[in-house]
Design a protein around this motif. Structure first.
Motif, PDB file in Angstrom:
ATOM      1  N   ALA A   1       0.709  -1.117  -0.033  1.00  9.14           N
ATOM      2  CA  ALA A   1      -0.075   0.024  -0.003  1.00  9.14           C
ATOM      3  C   ALA A   1       0.913   1.082  -0.195  1.00  9.14           C
ATOM      4  O   ALA A   1       0.522   2.374  -0.566  1.00  9.14           O
ATOM      5  N   ALA A   2       1.930   1.547   0.706  1.00  9.26           N
ATOM      6  CA  ALA A   2       2.982   2.453   0.912  1.00  9.26           C
ATOM      7  C   ALA A   2       3.469   2.528  -0.508  1.00  9.26           C
ATOM      8  O   ALA A   2       3.618   3.834  -0.800  1.00  9.26           O
ATOM      9  N   VAL A   3       3.829   1.569  -1.076  1.00 13.32           N
ATOM     10  CA  VAL A   3       4.761   1.468  -2.465  1.00 13.32           C
ATOM     11  C   VAL A   3       3.660   2.068  -3.613  1.00 13.32           C
ATOM     12  O   VAL A   3       4.019   2.951  -4.264  1.00 13.32           O
ATOM     13  N   GLU A   4       2.575   1.619  -3.543  1.00 12.01           N
ATOM     14  CA  GLU A   4       1.613   2.128  -4.475  1.00 12.01           C
ATOM     15  C   GLU A   4       1.125   3.646  -4.303  1.00 12.01           C
ATOM     16  O   GLU A   4       1.173   4.484  -5.292  1.00 12.01           O
ATOM     17  N   GLN A   5       1.133   3.997  -2.957  1.00 11.60           N
ATOM     18  CA  GLN A   5       0.908   5.411  -2.618  1.00 11.60           C
ATOM     19  C   GLN A   5       1.947   6.199  -3.399  1.00 11.60           C
ATOM     20  O   GLN A   5       1.961   7.273  -3.995  1.00 11.60           O
ATOM     21  N   THR A   6       3.176   5.907  -3.109  1.00 16.89           N
ATOM     22  CA  THR A   6       4.536   6.625  -3.425  1.00 16.89           C
ATOM     23  C   THR A   6       4.573   6.484  -4.855  1.00 16.89           C
ATOM     24  O   THR A   6       4.650   7.749  -5.565  1.00 16.89           O
ATOM     25  N   VAL A   7       4.449   5.676  -5.550  1.00 15.91           N
ATOM     26  CA  VAL A   7       4.310   5.511  -6.953  1.00 15.91           C
ATOM     27  C   VAL A   7       3.278   6.215  -7.871  1.00 15.91           C
ATOM     28  O   VAL A   7       3.641   6.925  -8.711  1.00 15.91           O
ATOM     29  N   VAL A   8       2.078   6.191  -7.474  1.00 17.33           N
ATOM     30  CA  VAL A   8       1.043   7.075  -8.084  1.00 17.33           C
ATOM     31  C   VAL A   8       1.100   8.300  -7.900  1.00 17.33           C
ATOM     32  O   VAL A   8       1.048   9.474  -8.446  1.00 17.33           O
ATOM     33  N   ALA A   9       1.720   8.939  -6.533  1.00 18.14           N
ATOM     34  CA  ALA A   9       1.946  10.218  -6.277  1.00 18.14           C
ATOM     35  C   ALA A   9       3.168  10.737  -7.180  1.00 18.14           C
ATOM     36  O   ALA A   9       3.019  11.855  -7.642  1.00 18.14           O
ATOM     37  N   LEU A  10       4.060   9.875  -7.520  1.00 18.72           N
ATOM     38  CA  LEU A  10       5.047  10.418  -8.426  1.00 18.72           C
ATOM     39  C   LEU A  10       4.853  10.323  -9.756  1.00 18.72           C
ATOM     40  O   LEU A  10       5.323  11.065 -10.592  1.00 18.72           O
ATOM     41  N   ARG A  11       3.944   9.449 -10.435  1.00 18.72           N
ATOM     42  CA  ARG A  11       3.598   9.420 -11.718  1.00 18.72           C
ATOM     43  C   ARG A  11       2.783  10.541 -12.219  1.00 18.72           C
ATOM     44  O   ARG A  11       2.376  11.221 -11.445  1.00 18.72           O
ATOM     45  N   SER A  12       2.692  10.429 -13.591  1.00 18.48           N
ATOM     46  CA  SER A  12       1.792  11.706 -14.036  1.00 18.48           C
ATOM     47  C   SER A  12       2.440  12.972 -13.816  1.00 18.48           C
ATOM     48  O   SER A  12       1.772  13.758 -13.481  1.00 18.48           O
ATOM     49  N   VAL A  13       3.694  13.211 -14.195  1.00 17.39           N
ATOM     50  CA  VAL A  13       4.411  14.162 -14.073  1.00 17.39           C
ATOM     51  C   VAL A  13       4.643  14.907 -15.681  1.00 17.39           C
ATOM     52  O   VAL A  13       4.938  14.124 -16.328  1.00 17.39           O
ATOM     53  N   PHE A  14       4.350  16.446 -15.630  1.00 20.98           N
ATOM     54  CA  PHE A  14       4.528  16.943 -16.986  1.00 20.98           C
ATOM     55  C   PHE A  14       5.235  18.021 -16.816  1.00 20.98           C
ATOM     56  O   PHE A  14       4.942  19.165 -16.562  1.00 20.98           O
ATOM     57  N   PRO A  15       6.796  18.045 -17.223  1.00 20.11           N
ATOM     58  CA  PRO A  15       7.491  19.110 -17.425  1.00 20.11           C
ATOM     59  C   PRO A  15       7.179  20.041 -18.432  1.00 20.11           C
ATOM     60  O   PRO A  15       7.309  19.575 -19.510  1.00 20.11           O
TER      61      PRO A  15
END
Length: 403
Positions: A201-215
């Protein structure tokens, strides 16, 4: 004349997700960026709100902070270390001394908040003599959920230990040293025990928070001319603005109307529409402003500020379905958050355009499905705007925060 084909309809904005139990945010989001030793930064913690401006003079490290955020996002998405850091030596603090084995490196990290509460991720990277991850730690509520360390420099692996809390409290196994262990862990953890499920659950939360980044850093010199038709997904430099307008105007009328309203407020002269039309026998498309009196202005006639303002407004009013981002398809749209990293947010904009863009960003970020981290040399123009977190960076890398 051949008419360019349009891609599938872009995703519309999902309804805001209700809070998780205990008042925690249901949508994972990054709330702190840590630059323990990165480029010119040492021991710097940057708080991140829904709309954050990193302000400071040239040389204060604003751009390198965005670079560190993007790097963590790409690692969280499973990218290899060499792809993320093509010039790792530039990330090592200038005065960092090599150890007895002539090794130098850098350390970055972040905190991802969400249903599991704050989860901290910290990564140590060796840049010299060879690029590799030499340490990683994932913690939540004082418990170390994953820890890796380089035990044998002769092997291209790190020793990983993750929380199990069953008959065996910790599970150990080697992981490759060129990828983030947090991104690999779902392939290794079965989820049979409460401890394993907590780790996942902690891994999923971290990965989802970091994904979908648009520089995003719009380049006006690349936006003026006609462009070939393509995927209809906006690039980070907004070079293909005309192609994206060809798509969005026909497929998302409500958002396009909001974009026209924004452009009207930020561009000189009357504006009744922003459109794209086929050009060069349909092989290209070009963008134009409709002035409402039969006059159409080609975008090549607009100033740099007008073009940057228009592109940034488009970014804020669209979403992952239109932007060239790595969205986690396995996660429901209601739980995803897009983070826009806008270097030089105020570059070439006049005071009126800055104010309009900031108010538009605040409205969009308030809904919870988009977050913005931008840089500005001076953020005094953002004073008094609700929902804006201003973090001041000085050339000595000291940090002051104002909300």
């Amino acid at each position: 004349m051949t008419t360019p084909a349009s891609p599938p309809h872009p995703a519309t904005a999902p309804s805001p997700a209700p809070p998780a139990p205990g008042g925690r945010p249901r949508q994972p989001r990054v709330t702190e960026l840590r630059l323990s030793a990165f480029a010119g930064h040492r021991g710097v913690h940057l708080p991140l709100g829904a709309l954050t401006l990193l302000a400071g003079p040239s040389g204060s490290g604003k751009t390198s902070a965005l670079r560190a955020y993007e790097a963590l996002a790409r690692l969280g998405g499973g990218a290899e270390l060499g792809e993320v850091f093509p010039d790792p030596g530039a990330c090592v603090p200038e005065r960092a001394r090599a150890d007895a084995q002539r090794r130098r490196g850098f350390r970055i990290g972040c905190t991802a908040d969400g249903p599991e509460g704050p989860v901290r991720l910290d990564v140590a990277v060796q840049a010299e003599p060879g690029l590799r991850i030499v340490g990683e730690r994932l913690t939540a509520d004082g418990t170390v959920l994953l820890e890796t360390a380089l035990r044998d420099p002769g092997r291209r692996t790190v020793q990983a230990a993750w929380h199990t809390a069953g008959a065996t409290p910790v599970t150990r196994a080697p992981l490759p040293d060129d990828r983030l262990g947090t991104a690999l862990l779902p392939l290794r953890v079965a989820g049979r025990t409460p401890g394993q499920r907590r780790v996942l659950a902690a891994v999923e939360q971290t990965v989802v928070a970091l994904r979908s980044v648009f520089p995003c850093d719009p380049r006006p010199e690349r936006m003026r001319g006609p462009v070939p038709t393509g995927t209809g997904r906006l690039l980070g430099g907004c070079d293909n603005l005309a192609d994206v307008l060809w798509r969005t105007r026909a497929e998302c009328g409500r958002r396009h109307a909001l974009l026209v309203d924004a452009v009207r407020a930020g561009c000189a002269g009357p504006v009744t529409d922003l459109l794209a039309e086929p050009y060069d026998a349909g092989r290209l498309v070009r963008a134009l402003l409709d002035r409402g009196d039969g006059t159409r202005t080609d975008l090549r006639r607009l100033g740099d500020g007008e073009l940057r303002y228009t592109a940034l407004a488009l970014v804020l009013l669209t979403g992952p379905g239109v932007l060239e981002v790595d969205a986690p398809g396995e996660v429901p749209a209601a739980l995803q958050t897009l983070t826009v990293l806008a270097d030089g947010l105020d570059r070439a904009l006049d005071p009126g355009q800055r104010g309009e863009l900031l108010r538009l960003a605040a409205r969009m970020c308030e809904r919870g499905h988009i977050r913005l981290v931008g840089t500005a040399s001076d953020a005094s123009w953002a004073a008094g705007e609700s929902g804006v977190t201003v973090v001041h960076l000085d050339r000595d890398r000291s940090v002051r925060r104002r909300t």
